[in-house]
Scaffold this motif. Structure first.
Motif, PDB file in Angstrom:
ATOM      1  N   LEU A  14      46.100  36.261  32.432  1.00 38.93           N
ATOM      2  CA  LEU A  14      45.184  35.189  32.311  1.00 38.93           C
ATOM      3  C   LEU A  14      44.442  34.853  33.882  1.00 38.93           C
ATOM      4  CD1 LEU A  14      47.596  32.733  30.358  1.00 38.93           C
ATOM      5  CD2 LEU A  14      45.535  33.948  29.635  1.00 38.93           C
ATOM      6  N   LYS A  15      44.930  35.559  34.809  1.00 36.24           N
ATOM      7  CA  LYS A  15      44.178  35.523  36.158  1.00 36.24           C
ATOM      8  C   LYS A  15      42.799  36.103  36.019  1.00 36.24           C
ATOM      9  CE  LYS A  15      48.142  35.026  39.376  1.00 36.24           C
ATOM     10  NZ  LYS A  15      48.888  35.378  40.377  1.00 36.24           N
ATOM     11  N   VAL A  16      42.807  37.369  35.285  1.00 36.81           N
ATOM     12  CA  VAL A  16      41.697  37.848  35.010  1.00 36.81           C
ATOM     13  C   VAL A  16      40.730  36.895  34.175  1.00 36.81           C
ATOM     14  CG1 VAL A  16      40.484  39.861  33.945  1.00 36.81           C
ATOM     15  CG2 VAL A  16      42.824  40.252  34.991  1.00 36.81           C
ATOM     16  N   LEU A  17      41.113  36.533  33.332  1.00 32.31           N
ATOM     17  CA  LEU A  17      40.125  35.593  32.379  1.00 32.31           C
ATOM     18  C   LEU A  17      39.691  34.188  33.226  1.00 32.31           C
ATOM     19  CD1 LEU A  17      42.013  35.375  29.042  1.00 32.31           C
ATOM     20  CD2 LEU A  17      40.357  36.923  29.811  1.00 32.31           C
ATOM     21  N   ALA A  21      35.921  33.235  34.071  1.00 34.86           N
ATOM     22  CA  ALA A  21      35.385  31.726  33.644  1.00 34.86           C
ATOM     23  C   ALA A  21      34.813  31.479  35.041  1.00 34.86           C
ATOM     24  CB  ALA A  21      36.579  31.033  33.344  1.00 34.86           C
ATOM     25  N   TYR A  22      35.341  31.743  36.434  1.00 35.00           N
ATOM     26  CA  TYR A  22      34.756  31.200  37.468  1.00 35.00           C
ATOM     27  C   TYR A  22      33.602  31.915  37.936  1.00 35.00           C
ATOM     28  CZ  TYR A  22      34.258  30.895  42.617  1.00 35.00           C
ATOM     29  OH  TYR A  22      33.627  30.677  43.899  1.00 35.00           O
ATOM     30  N   ILE A  23      33.311  33.183  37.548  1.00 35.67           N
ATOM     31  CA  ILE A  23      32.216  33.832  37.705  1.00 35.67           C
ATOM     32  C   ILE A  23      31.076  33.418  36.952  1.00 35.67           C
ATOM     33  CG2 ILE A  23      30.863  35.947  37.717  1.00 35.67           C
ATOM     34  CD1 ILE A  23      33.685  37.172  38.661  1.00 35.67           C
ATOM     35  N   ALA A  24      31.292  33.084  35.616  1.00 36.13           N
ATOM     36  CA  ALA A  24      30.267  32.596  34.559  1.00 36.13           C
ATOM     37  C   ALA A  24      29.852  31.145  35.032  1.00 36.13           C
ATOM     38  CB  ALA A  24      30.955  32.470  33.138  1.00 36.13           C
ATOM     39  N   SER A  88      31.848  31.064  27.429  1.00 36.30           N
ATOM     40  CA  SER A  88      32.402  31.750  26.067  1.00 36.30           C
ATOM     41  C   SER A  88      31.831  33.214  25.896  1.00 36.30           C
ATOM     42  CB  SER A  88      31.997  30.710  25.077  1.00 36.30           C
ATOM     43  OG  SER A  88      32.655  29.211  25.011  1.00 36.30           O
ATOM     44  N   HIS A  89      30.435  33.052  26.097  1.00 35.87           N
ATOM     45  CA  HIS A  89      30.091  34.490  26.226  1.00 35.87           C
ATOM     46  C   HIS A  89      30.888  35.593  27.066  1.00 35.87           C
ATOM     47  CE1 HIS A  89      26.940  37.692  25.399  1.00 35.87           C
ATOM     48  NE2 HIS A  89      27.133  37.679  26.689  1.00 35.87           N
ATOM     49  N   VAL A  90      30.782  35.317  28.193  1.00 37.50           N
ATOM     50  CA  VAL A  90      31.727  36.261  28.989  1.00 37.50           C
ATOM     51  C   VAL A  90      32.973  36.528  28.610  1.00 37.50           C
ATOM     52  CG1 VAL A  90      32.469  36.638  31.491  1.00 37.50           C
ATOM     53  CG2 VAL A  90      30.193  35.753  31.107  1.00 37.50           C
ATOM     54  N   LEU A  91      33.676  35.691  28.359  1.00 36.03           N
ATOM     55  CA  LEU A  91      35.171  35.915  27.932  1.00 36.03           C
ATOM     56  C   LEU A  91      35.260  36.502  26.473  1.00 36.03           C
ATOM     57  CD1 LEU A  91      37.121  32.618  28.687  1.00 36.03           C
ATOM     58  CD2 LEU A  91      37.005  34.559  29.941  1.00 36.03           C
ATOM     59  N   LYS A  92      34.270  36.348  25.558  1.00 40.09           N
ATOM     60  CA  LYS A  92      34.332  37.111  24.621  1.00 40.09           C
ATOM     61  C   LYS A  92      33.945  38.682  24.665  1.00 40.09           C
ATOM     62  CE  LYS A  92      33.888  33.281  21.575  1.00 40.09           C
ATOM     63  NZ  LYS A  92      33.058  32.638  20.478  1.00 40.09           N
ATOM     64  N   ILE A  94      33.315  40.344  27.745  1.00 42.46           N
ATOM     65  CA  ILE A  94      33.866  41.168  28.923  1.00 42.46           C
ATOM     66  C   ILE A  94      35.542  41.323  28.791  1.00 42.46           C
ATOM     67  CG2 ILE A  94      34.361  41.397  31.346  1.00 42.46           C
ATOM     68  CD1 ILE A  94      31.402  40.517  31.702  1.00 42.46           C
ATOM     69  N   GLY A  95      36.146  39.864  28.258  1.00 39.57           N
ATOM     70  CA  GLY A  95      37.285  39.727  28.350  1.00 39.57           C
ATOM     71  C   GLY A  95      38.129  40.141  27.048  1.00 39.57           C
ATOM     72  N   GLY A  96      37.267  40.282  26.019  1.00 42.22           N
ATOM     73  CA  GLY A  96      37.794  40.824  24.768  1.00 42.22           C
ATOM     74  C   GLY A  96      38.554  39.631  23.973  1.00 42.22           C
ATOM     75  N   CYS A  97      38.253  38.476  24.204  1.00 41.33           N
ATOM     76  CA  CYS A  97      38.747  37.363  23.579  1.00 41.33           C
ATOM     77  C   CYS A  97      38.005  37.047  22.227  1.00 41.33           C
ATOM     78  CB  CYS A  97      38.631  35.835  24.422  1.00 41.33           C
ATOM     79  SG  CYS A  97      39.629  36.094  26.167  1.00 41.33           S
ATOM     80  N   GLU A  98      38.635  36.700  21.338  1.00 43.12           N
ATOM     81  CA  GLU A  98      38.082  36.368  19.995  1.00 43.12           C
ATOM     82  C   GLU A  98      37.664  34.766  19.816  1.00 43.12           C
ATOM     83  OE1 GLU A  98      40.145  38.363  17.009  1.00 43.12           O
ATOM     84  OE2 GLU A  98      40.333  40.111  17.847  1.00 43.12           O
TER      85      GLU A  98
END
Length: 110
Positions: A14-17, A21-24, A88-92, A94-98
């Motif tokens: 979750l630290k990566v996510l 989120a911080y960068i976005a 949302s876009h970055v996490l989906k 780059i992060g692979g979140c659905e």
């Protein structure tokens, strides 16, 4: 968070996510400061990145809470919408979140 892949499982901390989120958020237009929601966070000055809350629910949904101070004169609703879309876009992508939910809490104006 665990992503099923062809040759095994990929576990993303979750630290990566939180970092994504911080960068976005910082790349979005309008936010001046990522603020702390807690009194002690404000008092002792925790890092901006540590002020973002990211949690994974039992159903695999990722929930991000951002507490922001925005620039004076900007349209707050547009800034919040932009940040929600960017995070949302970055996490989906780059992060692979659905399934991602982003909550923007504007707590001040500078």
């Amino acid at each position: 968070m665990v992503i099923k892949m062809e040759h095994g499982d990929l576990e993303i901390n979750l630290k990566v996510l939180k970092k994504l989120a911080y960068i976005a958020t910082r790349e979005s237009y309008g936010p001046v400061n990522i603020a702390s929601e807690s009194f002690f966070g404000k008092l002792f000055g925790e890092k901006e990145e540590e002020r973002i809350k990211v949690e994974e629910l039992d159903n695999g949904k990722i929930v991000v809470d951002l507490y922001l101070e925005v620039e004076y004169g900007v349209k707050v609703s547009e800034v919040a919408k932009n940040i929600i879309e960017n995070v949302s876009h970055v996490l989906k992508t780059i992060g692979g979140c659905e399934d991602v939910e982003v909550n923007v809490h504007v707590i001040g104006i500078r």
